[in-house]
Motif scaffolding. Structure first.
Motif, short mmCIF file in Angstrom:
data_model
loop_
_atom_site.label_atom_id
_atom_site.label_comp_id
_atom_site.label_asym_id
_atom_site.label_seq_id
_atom_site.Cartn_x
_atom_site.Cartn_y
_atom_site.Cartn_z
N LYS A 37 -51.77 -25.31 35.81
CA LYS A 37 -50.81 -25.24 34.99
C LYS A 37 -49.50 -26.14 35.43
O LYS A 37 -49.27 -26.21 36.63
N VAL A 38 -48.65 -26.74 34.37
CA VAL A 38 -47.49 -27.18 34.51
C VAL A 38 -46.77 -27.21 33.26
O VAL A 38 -47.32 -26.81 32.16
N SER A 39 -45.47 -27.57 33.49
CA SER A 39 -44.49 -27.68 32.10
C SER A 39 -44.05 -28.99 32.19
O SER A 39 -43.87 -29.76 33.29
N ILE A 40 -43.87 -29.57 30.88
CA ILE A 40 -43.19 -31.00 30.76
C ILE A 40 -42.07 -30.84 29.85
O ILE A 40 -42.24 -30.39 28.75
N LEU A 41 -40.75 -31.16 30.50
CA LEU A 41 -39.83 -31.26 29.61
C LEU A 41 -39.66 -32.72 29.14
O LEU A 41 -38.97 -33.50 30.19
N VAL A 42 -39.99 -32.95 27.89
CA VAL A 42 -39.78 -34.57 27.43
C VAL A 42 -38.35 -34.48 27.33
O VAL A 42 -37.73 -33.71 26.55
N LEU A 43 -37.84 -35.88 27.73
CA LEU A 43 -36.44 -36.03 27.54
C LEU A 43 -36.14 -36.95 26.52
O LEU A 43 -37.04 -38.02 26.34
N ASP A 44 -35.41 -36.98 25.60
CA ASP A 44 -34.80 -37.81 24.61
C ASP A 44 -34.35 -39.12 24.89
O ASP A 44 -34.50 -40.10 24.19
N GLU A 45 -33.51 -39.14 26.19
CA GLU A 45 -33.07 -40.31 26.71
C GLU A 45 -31.73 -41.11 25.87
O GLU A 45 -31.38 -41.97 26.13
N LYS A 46 -31.23 -40.18 24.92
CA LYS A 46 -30.09 -40.56 24.22
C LYS A 46 -29.32 -39.54 24.12
O LYS A 46 -29.48 -38.26 24.24
N TRP A 47 -27.80 -39.74 24.00
CA TRP A 47 -27.00 -38.48 24.03
C TRP A 47 -26.66 -38.25 22.44
O TRP A 47 -26.65 -38.96 21.88
N PRO A 48 -26.54 -36.93 22.14
CA PRO A 48 -26.58 -35.53 22.93
C PRO A 48 -28.26 -35.45 23.34
O PRO A 48 -28.99 -35.78 22.60
N MET A 49 -28.38 -35.16 24.65
CA MET A 49 -29.65 -35.24 25.29
C MET A 49 -30.59 -33.78 24.53
O MET A 49 -30.22 -32.73 24.52
N VAL B 172 -43.12 -28.56 27.08
CA VAL B 172 -44.39 -28.44 26.64
C VAL B 172 -45.12 -27.44 27.68
O VAL B 172 -44.97 -28.04 29.03
N TYR B 173 -45.95 -26.59 27.41
CA TYR B 173 -46.84 -25.92 28.43
C TYR B 173 -48.12 -26.33 28.34
O TYR B 173 -48.58 -26.52 27.26
N CYS B 174 -48.58 -26.67 29.53
CA CYS B 174 -49.94 -27.35 29.60
C CYS B 174 -50.87 -27.00 30.86
O CYS B 174 -50.58 -26.44 31.72
N ASN B 175 -51.96 -26.90 30.44
CA ASN B 175 -53.17 -26.61 31.22
C ASN B 175 -53.30 -28.13 31.82
O ASN B 175 -53.24 -29.13 31.13
#
Length: 167
Positions: free
Chosen positions: A61-73, A78-81
């Motif tokens: 199991k992992v979690s992935i916090l996808v970032l927008d890379e622009k402000w405001p952030m 995303v929760y993953c197997n």
């Protein structure tokens, strides 16, 4: 954010914070590039000896916090197997795709032998992350101390990865 917008957000970005449980202490987090696949998996290249790969082997199991890379952030959790893929061809494919995502330019096939040698030398593997749920909160930003719009916050909830948009 509609379920389809959540998936589109993941497919059109390139960096994330990969989170995983450690044997002791709190969770670990690493900023990494990821590569989305046609079947919805998110692929992350790492060294097999690193804690990320060991945690995936141990827990799946992992979690992935996808970032927008622009402000405001903006971001999307995303929760993953997850599983560790040790196929050398997959590893090289992902490393080449990451190089393209980092630079914005494709890496020529003439670089493949060098990437393969580096992957072998570093003991690289791929974390194959299969999303099952997402969590999103829209970004809020204070543009000035006297802005008319109040900065508000609200609760959000998890949505299954394959959820359909409401009519």
């Amino acid at each position: 954010m509609l379920p389809s917008e959540r998936r589109q957000f993941v497919y059109t970005h390139r960096t994330c914070v990969l989170g995983y449980a450690r044997k002791k202490d709190g969770p670990a987090q690493s900023v990494v590039y990821y590569v989305p696949t046609d079947n919805g998996d998110l692929l992350v290249a790492t060294m097999g000896a690193r804690a990320k790969a060991k945690a995936v082997d141990r827990l799946g199991k992992v979690s992935i916090l996808v970032l927008d890379e622009k402000w405001p952030m903006g971001y999307l959790q995303v929760y993953c197997n997850a599983v560790v893929d040790r196929d050398p061809e997959v590893v090289v494919d992902v490393m080449m795709a990451v190089a393209e995502r980092m630079s914005g330019q494709p890496l020529g096939e003439d670089a493949r032998p060098f990437v393969a040698a580096m992957a072998k030398e570093e003991g690289r593997v791929v974390l194959r992350c299969t999303p099952y749920e997402t969590f999103a909160t829209p970004p809020r930003h204070l543009h000035s101390n006297d802005q008319d719009e109040k900065v508000t916050h609200w609760l959000s909830g998890s949505v299954p990865w394959d959820a359909t948009d409401p009519n």
